[in-house]
Design a protein around this motif. Structure first.
Motif, PDB file in Angstrom:
ATOM      1  N   ASP A  17       0.755  -1.180   0.113  1.00  0.00           N
ATOM      2  CA  ASP A  17       0.141  -0.028   0.206  1.00  0.00           C
ATOM      3  C   ASP A  17       0.976   1.281  -0.084  1.00  0.00           C
ATOM      4  O   ASP A  17       1.862   1.271   0.619  1.00  0.00           O
ATOM      5  N   GLY A  18       0.654   2.394  -0.822  1.00  0.00           N
ATOM      6  CA  GLY A  18       1.244   3.679  -1.037  1.00  0.00           C
ATOM      7  C   GLY A  18       2.515   3.564  -1.738  1.00  0.00           C
ATOM      8  O   GLY A  18       3.174   4.342  -1.798  1.00  0.00           O
ATOM      9  N   THR A  19       2.604   2.308  -2.478  1.00  0.00           N
ATOM     10  CA  THR A  19       3.854   2.184  -3.344  1.00  0.00           C
ATOM     11  C   THR A  19       3.385   1.535  -4.553  1.00  0.00           C
ATOM     12  O   THR A  19       2.190   0.989  -4.877  1.00  0.00           O
ATOM     13  N   ARG A  20       4.332   1.478  -5.516  1.00  0.00           N
ATOM     14  CA  ARG A  20       3.878   0.584  -6.697  1.00  0.00           C
ATOM     15  C   ARG A  20       4.878  -0.697  -6.697  1.00  0.00           C
ATOM     16  O   ARG A  20       5.318  -1.113  -7.817  1.00  0.00           O
ATOM     17  N   ILE A  21       5.159  -1.095  -5.671  1.00  0.00           N
ATOM     18  CA  ILE A  21       5.899  -2.108  -5.231  1.00  0.00           C
ATOM     19  C   ILE A  21       5.091  -3.532  -5.091  1.00  0.00           C
ATOM     20  O   ILE A  21       4.586  -3.640  -4.116  1.00  0.00           O
ATOM     21  N   GLY A  22       5.010  -4.303  -6.313  1.00  0.00           N
ATOM     22  CA  GLY A  22       4.261  -5.520  -6.245  1.00  0.00           C
ATOM     23  C   GLY A  22       4.616  -6.711  -5.245  1.00  0.00           C
ATOM     24  O   GLY A  22       6.004  -6.731  -5.189  1.00  0.00           O
ATOM     25  N   VAL A  23       3.961  -7.406  -4.908  1.00  0.00           N
ATOM     26  CA  VAL A  23       4.163  -8.747  -4.099  1.00  0.00           C
ATOM     27  C   VAL A  23       5.028  -9.498  -4.944  1.00  0.00           C
ATOM     28  O   VAL A  23       6.126 -10.003  -4.311  1.00  0.00           O
ATOM     29  N   ARG A  24       4.927  -9.643  -6.079  1.00  0.00           N
ATOM     30  CA  ARG A  24       5.761 -10.274  -7.137  1.00  0.00           C
ATOM     31  C   ARG A  24       6.880  -9.774  -7.136  1.00  0.00           C
ATOM     32  O   ARG A  24       8.082 -10.682  -7.144  1.00  0.00           O
ATOM     33  N   HIS A  25       7.182  -8.550  -7.187  1.00  0.00           N
ATOM     34  CA  HIS A  25       8.397  -7.951  -7.245  1.00  0.00           C
ATOM     35  C   HIS A  25       9.443  -8.267  -6.080  1.00  0.00           C
ATOM     36  O   HIS A  25      10.569  -8.681  -6.001  1.00  0.00           O
ATOM     37  N   VAL A  26       8.649  -8.363  -4.769  1.00  0.00           N
ATOM     38  CA  VAL A  26       9.117  -8.530  -3.560  1.00  0.00           C
ATOM     39  C   VAL A  26       9.717  -9.901  -3.577  1.00  0.00           C
ATOM     40  O   VAL A  26      10.784 -10.666  -3.476  1.00  0.00           O
ATOM     41  N   SER A  27       8.840 -10.829  -4.017  1.00  0.00           N
ATOM     42  CA  SER A  27       8.969 -12.487  -3.938  1.00  0.00           C
ATOM     43  C   SER A  27      10.226 -12.781  -4.845  1.00  0.00           C
ATOM     44  O   SER A  27      10.803 -13.589  -4.677  1.00  0.00           O
ATOM     45  N   ALA A  28      10.048 -12.421  -6.025  1.00  0.00           N
ATOM     46  CA  ALA A  28      10.976 -12.373  -7.169  1.00  0.00           C
ATOM     47  C   ALA A  28      12.609 -12.146  -6.439  1.00  0.00           C
ATOM     48  O   ALA A  28      13.686 -12.949  -6.804  1.00  0.00           O
ATOM     49  N   ARG A  29      12.740 -11.025  -5.728  1.00  0.00           N
ATOM     50  CA  ARG A  29      13.934 -10.819  -5.123  1.00  0.00           C
ATOM     51  C   ARG A  29      14.530 -11.551  -3.903  1.00  0.00           C
ATOM     52  O   ARG A  29      15.500 -11.949  -3.985  1.00  0.00           O
ATOM     53  N   VAL A  30      13.441 -11.679  -2.991  1.00  0.00           N
ATOM     54  CA  VAL A  30      13.979 -12.696  -1.944  1.00  0.00           C
ATOM     55  C   VAL A  30      14.027 -14.093  -2.519  1.00  0.00           C
ATOM     56  O   VAL A  30      14.806 -15.046  -2.027  1.00  0.00           O
ATOM     57  N   ILE A  31      12.733 -14.712  -2.938  1.00  0.00           N
ATOM     58  CA  ILE A  31      12.457 -16.116  -3.363  1.00  0.00           C
ATOM     59  C   ILE A  31      13.620 -16.615  -4.523  1.00  0.00           C
ATOM     60  O   ILE A  31      14.323 -17.326  -4.153  1.00  0.00           O
ATOM     61  N   ASP A  32      13.527 -15.816  -5.591  1.00  0.00           N
ATOM     62  CA  ASP A  32      14.034 -16.379  -6.649  1.00  0.00           C
ATOM     63  C   ASP A  32      15.712 -15.700  -6.732  1.00  0.00           C
ATOM     64  O   ASP A  32      16.747 -16.480  -7.226  1.00  0.00           O
ATOM     65  N   GLY A  33      15.563 -14.464  -6.124  1.00  0.00           N
ATOM     66  CA  GLY A  33      17.167 -13.869  -6.411  1.00  0.00           C
ATOM     67  C   GLY A  33      17.881 -13.930  -4.950  1.00  0.00           C
ATOM     68  O   GLY A  33      18.942 -13.624  -5.090  1.00  0.00           O
ATOM     69  N   GLY A  34      17.495 -14.810  -4.034  1.00  0.00           N
ATOM     70  CA  GLY A  34      18.290 -14.962  -2.947  1.00  0.00           C
ATOM     71  C   GLY A  34      18.537 -13.827  -2.243  1.00  0.00           C
ATOM     72  O   GLY A  34      19.673 -14.147  -1.296  1.00  0.00           O
ATOM     73  N   TYR A  59       2.854 -16.316   0.260  1.00  0.00           N
ATOM     74  CA  TYR A  59       2.984 -17.554   0.599  1.00  0.00           C
ATOM     75  C   TYR A  59       1.353 -18.087   0.828  1.00  0.00           C
ATOM     76  O   TYR A  59       1.195 -19.358   0.752  1.00  0.00           O
ATOM     77  N   ALA A  60       0.601 -16.960   1.232  1.00  0.00           N
ATOM     78  CA  ALA A  60      -0.705 -17.296   1.602  1.00  0.00           C
ATOM     79  C   ALA A  60      -1.627 -17.400   0.502  1.00  0.00           C
ATOM     80  O   ALA A  60      -2.792 -18.188   0.277  1.00  0.00           O
ATOM     81  N   HIS A  61      -1.035 -17.155  -0.820  1.00  0.00           N
ATOM     82  CA  HIS A  61      -1.642 -16.772  -2.052  1.00  0.00           C
ATOM     83  C   HIS A  61      -1.000 -17.530  -3.273  1.00  0.00           C
ATOM     84  O   HIS A  61      -0.953 -16.931  -4.314  1.00  0.00           O
ATOM     85  N   VAL A  62      -0.226 -18.491  -2.933  1.00  0.00           N
ATOM     86  CA  VAL A  62       0.708 -19.078  -3.865  1.00  0.00           C
ATOM     87  C   VAL A  62       0.173 -19.472  -5.381  1.00  0.00           C
ATOM     88  O   VAL A  62       0.713 -18.917  -6.525  1.00  0.00           O
ATOM     89  N   ASP A  63      -1.057 -19.964  -5.459  1.00  0.00           N
ATOM     90  CA  ASP A  63      -1.772 -20.389  -6.539  1.00  0.00           C
ATOM     91  C   ASP A  63      -2.130 -18.972  -7.289  1.00  0.00           C
ATOM     92  O   ASP A  63      -1.701 -18.996  -8.756  1.00  0.00           O
ATOM     93  N   GLU A  64      -2.556 -17.899  -6.795  1.00  0.00           N
ATOM     94  CA  GLU A  64      -2.826 -16.788  -7.219  1.00  0.00           C
ATOM     95  C   GLU A  64      -1.527 -16.066  -7.769  1.00  0.00           C
ATOM     96  O   GLU A  64      -1.687 -15.582  -9.080  1.00  0.00           O
ATOM     97  N   MET A  65      -0.548 -16.202  -7.306  1.00  0.00           N
ATOM     98  CA  MET A  65       0.673 -15.484  -7.558  1.00  0.00           C
ATOM     99  C   MET A  65       1.134 -16.045  -8.986  1.00  0.00           C
ATOM    100  O   MET A  65       1.666 -15.637  -9.833  1.00  0.00           O
TER     101      MET A  65
END
Length: 91
Positions: A17-34, A59-65
């Motif tokens: 909220d209040g940003t243009r930072i998507g959940v997918r952006h965060v997960s890509a950096r942490v999960i995929d990017g290490g 993690y609560a909405h893995v299928d949606e993501m």
């Protein structure tokens, strides 16, 4: 902060909220990017709690993501196919 959706921002994808930072952006950096959540928070200029909220949402909405990621890949593929290709070089 919390995770929100708005059709006017990021095509309605969940974001901090209040940003243009998507959940997918965060997960890509942490999960995929290490990257560590602390590194990502610093890199994106958001509180560490927001990064953890985004990861919690992921993690609560893995299928949606995964569906959003697949739709995004399909859209990029469509753009690649319809974009102009360089001319072949004639020798």
């Amino acid at each position: 902060m919390s995770i929100t959706r708005d059709e006017e921002v990021l095509g309605g994808e969940p974001r901090i909220d209040g940003t243009r930072i998507g959940v997918r952006h965060v997960s890509a950096r942490v999960i995929d990017g290490g990257r560590t959540p602390a590194h990502v928070a610093d890199q994106l200029g958001v509180p560490l709690a927001d990064v953890y909220q985004a990861l919690s949402y992921y993690y609560a909405h893995v299928d949606e993501m995964r569906e959003l990621e697949a739709a995004n890949e399909t859209a990029f593929e469509r753009v690649r196919e319809s974009s102009l290709q360089p001319r072949e070089t004639v020798q």
